[in-house]
Design an enzyme around this catalytic site. Structure first.
Site, mmCIF file in Angstrom:
data_model
loop_
_atom_site.group_PDB
_atom_site.id
_atom_site.type_symbol
_atom_site.label_atom_id
_atom_site.label_comp_id
_atom_site.label_asym_id
_atom_site.label_seq_id
_atom_site.Cartn_x
_atom_site.Cartn_y
_atom_site.Cartn_z
ATOM 1 C CD GLU A 35 -3.029 1.061 2.213
ATOM 2 O OE1 GLU A 35 -3.412 -0.069 2.577
ATOM 3 O OE2 GLU A 35 -3.534 2.112 2.639
ATOM 4 C CE LYS A 213 -6.630 -1.568 5.348
ATOM 5 N NZ LYS A 213 -5.784 -0.710 4.499
ATOM 6 C CG ASP A 229 0.506 -16.437 12.146
ATOM 7 O OD1 ASP A 229 -0.266 -15.781 11.421
ATOM 8 O OD2 ASP A 229 0.222 -17.565 12.578
ATOM 9 C CG HIS A 327 -3.733 6.677 -0.881
ATOM 10 N ND1 HIS A 327 -3.048 5.739 -0.144
ATOM 11 C CD2 HIS A 327 -4.432 5.996 -1.810
ATOM 12 C CE1 HIS A 327 -3.338 4.550 -0.618
ATOM 13 N NE2 HIS A 327 -4.171 4.678 -1.632
HETATM 14 C C1 MEV Z 1 -6.282 3.127 4.683
HETATM 15 O O1 MEV Z 1 -5.543 1.970 4.350
HETATM 16 C C2 MEV Z 1 -6.319 3.334 6.185
HETATM 17 C C3 MEV Z 1 -7.215 4.471 6.681
HETATM 18 O O2 MEV Z 1 -8.539 4.279 6.172
HETATM 19 C C4 MEV Z 1 -7.216 4.441 8.174
HETATM 20 C C5 MEV Z 1 -8.207 5.360 8.844
HETATM 21 O O3 MEV Z 1 -9.238 5.706 8.254
HETATM 22 O O4 MEV Z 1 -7.941 5.727 10.005
HETATM 23 C C6 MEV Z 1 -6.761 5.817 6.170
#
Ligand code: MEV
Length: 381
Positions: A35, A213, A229, A327
Site C-alpha cells: 500500500e 485497519k 504470523d 495517497h
Molecule cells: C487506509 O488503508 C487506512 C485508513 O482508512 C485508516 C483510517 O481511516 O484511520 C486511512
C-alpha cells in the site's frame, strides 16, 4: 520449504520507516506492504515525537494461552476444582514437553479454568499459561495442550475435543506511548477536528474497524517483514479491541492545552524472533538485523510504536486534507503502470501529473496516451 505445492513467490516491497526512537534507541523499521503512503505516513508521524523523546514501550511478558476443552462432564465446576488441585502435576507434564524452553527460563507457569455454557452443555476449558520467551510459541503451547489432554481426561472423567492456543493473547500485551509535539502549529480548529476523528472510533464500530485497519497497516507490515504470523496478530488485535463488549479503538489520544497530542496504544502482540519463518526466511533475518532488536519484547515495542504512529498519521490526514491527496500522489506510479506507461516513462508521467495537480486514473491515462502519441509521431511509427 515453508509451504506445500509451491509454484512461485509474490514479492512485496519493503520500505524503511524513519524518525523512530523507541525506548531511547533510534531504529530504522522495515515495513513490507503493497500500500502506497503507509511508510511515508508512519515516518512523518514519528517526526513529531522525536524531540519529545520518541516512543516508550512496555511489555507484559511472552505469556501465551492454550485451551483444552473438556466435554461430557457431569459436574464441570467439580472438575474445575480437581484440575486446580493438580496444577503442579499438570504444569510438570507440560514442561516435560519442552526442556529447552524450560532451561532458558520459560515454560508453563499457570493454569486458568473457564466454564462455558455452549448450546449443548456446559464445558470446562482449561487454559495453560506458558511463557514462550522469544518465540511466538504456537508450536510449544499446542504440543503441551495435546500432551496433557489425556491426563486432564483422566482427572475429570471428561472427553477432550479442542487442544489449541488462543490468539487472544491477552497476557502478551504491549503498550506504547508518545507525545506528538504541536502537530498542527497551534491551529485549534484542526485540533478539534482531530478530536472528533478520534472520538468516533471509541464509540462507533463502523469507524473503529477502519481506524484499527489503519493501525494494522503499520503493524502487519512489520510483522510480515519479520516473518511473523500476520493472521495471528490481526486476530488477536481485533479480538482485544472488543474486550469491553463493544469493538473500539486500540489507541487513545489525549490533547493537552499547548496543542501537543498524547497518544498510546495497547494490544496483544505474539511476535517472536525464533522459530517459524522468522529464522528460516533470509529476508526476515535481514530485517531483524536492520531493526537491531534483541528479543520479542523489543520487537513488540517497535511494532506497537509503528501502529501508534500510523494511526496518528491517518487521523491527522483525515482531519485536514483527507487521505486521497497524499495517497493518490504516491499511488500515481502504480496508476501510471496500470495505464500502460513503460518503466522509462513513469517519472515523466508523474512530473506532468504533478504539474497538473491531478492524480486520478483518468487524468494519468490521458497523460500516458499523449506521451505515446508523441512517441509515435517522433519515431515515425
Ligand atoms: C487506509 O488503508 C487506512 C485508513 O482508512 C485508516 C483510517 O481511516 O484511520 C486511512
Amino acid at each position: 520449504r515453508l509451504i506445500e505445492n509451491v509454484i512461485g513467490t509474490i514479492p512485496i516491497p519493503i520500505g524503511v520507516a524513519t524518525n523512530f526512537k523507541v525506548n531511547n534507541r533510534d531504529v530504522l523499521i522495515p515495513m513490507a506492504t503493497e500500500e502506497p503512503s503507509v511508510v511515508a505516513a508512519a515516518s512523518h508521524a514519528a517526526k513529531y515525537t522525536y524531540e519529545s523523546g520518541g516512543f516508550k514501550a512496555s511489555y507484559s511478558g511472552s505469556y501465551m494461552r492454550a485451551q483444552v476443552q473438556l466435554t461430557e462432564l457431569k459436574n464441570p465446576y467439580f472438575a474445575m476444582a480437581k484440575l486446580y488441585e493438580k496444577k503442579r502435576d499438570i504444569l510438570e507434564l507440560c514442561n516435560q514437553q519442552d526442556p529447552t524452553l524450560v532451561s532458558l527460563g520459560g515454560g508453563a507457569t499457570d493454569i486458568e479454568m473457564h466454564v462455558i455454557g455452549g448450546e449443548h452443555e456446559k464445558v470446562l476449558v482449561a487454559h495453560l499459561i506458558v511463557n514462550t520467551l522469544d518465540a511466538m510459541g504456537a508450536n510449544a503451547v499446542n504440543t503441551m495442550a495435546e500432551a496433557c489432554a489425556p491426563f486432564l481426561e483422566e482427572l475429570t472423567g471428561g472427553k477432550v475435543v479442542l487442544r489449541i492456543l488462543s490468539n487472544l493473547a491477552d497476557k502478551r500485551i504491549v503498550r506504547a506511548s508518545a507525545i506528538f509535539e504541536d502537530p498542527f502549529n497551534g491551529d485549534k480548529d484542526i485540533l478539534k477536528r482531530f478530536k472528533y476523528g478520534y472520538d468516533l472510533a471509541t464509540k462507533d464500530p463502523y469507524r473503529a474497524a477502519t481506524h484499527n485497519k489503519g493501525i494494522m497497516n503499520g503493524i502487519t507490515s512489520v510483522v510480515l517483514a519479520t516473518g511473523n504470523d500476520t493472521r495471528a496478530i490481526e486476530a488477536g488485535a481485533h479480538a482485544y479491541a472488543a474486550k469491553n463488549g463493544h469493538y473500539q479503538s486500540l489507541t487513545k489520544f489525549e490533547v493537552s492545552g499547548n496543542g501537543d497530542i498524547y497518544g498510546m496504544i495497547e494490544l496483544p502482540l505474539a511476535v517472536g524472533l525464533v522459530g517459524g519463518a522468522t529464522q528460516s526466511h533470509p529476508v526476515a533475518k535481514a530485517v531483524t538485523k536492520i531493526l537491531k532488536v534483541r528479543n520479542a519484547e523489543e520487537l513488540a515495542g517497535v511494532i506497537a510504536s509503528v501502529g501508534l504512529a500510523q494511526n496518528f498519521a491517518a487521523i491527522r490526514a483525515l482531519a485536514t486534507d483527507g487521505i486521497q491527496k497524499g495517497h493518490m500522489k504516491l499511488h500515481a506510479r502504480n496508476l501510471a503502470a496500470m495505464a500502460g506507461a513503460k518503466e522509462h516513462q513513469i517519472d515523466q508521467v508523474i512530473e506532468r501529473a504533478t504539474n497538473e495537480g491531478k492524480f486520478t486514473f483518468d487524468s494519468i491515462k490521458k497523460i500516458v496516451e499523449k506521451l505515446n502519441k508523441k512517441g509515435v509521431r517522433e519515431n515515425g511509427r
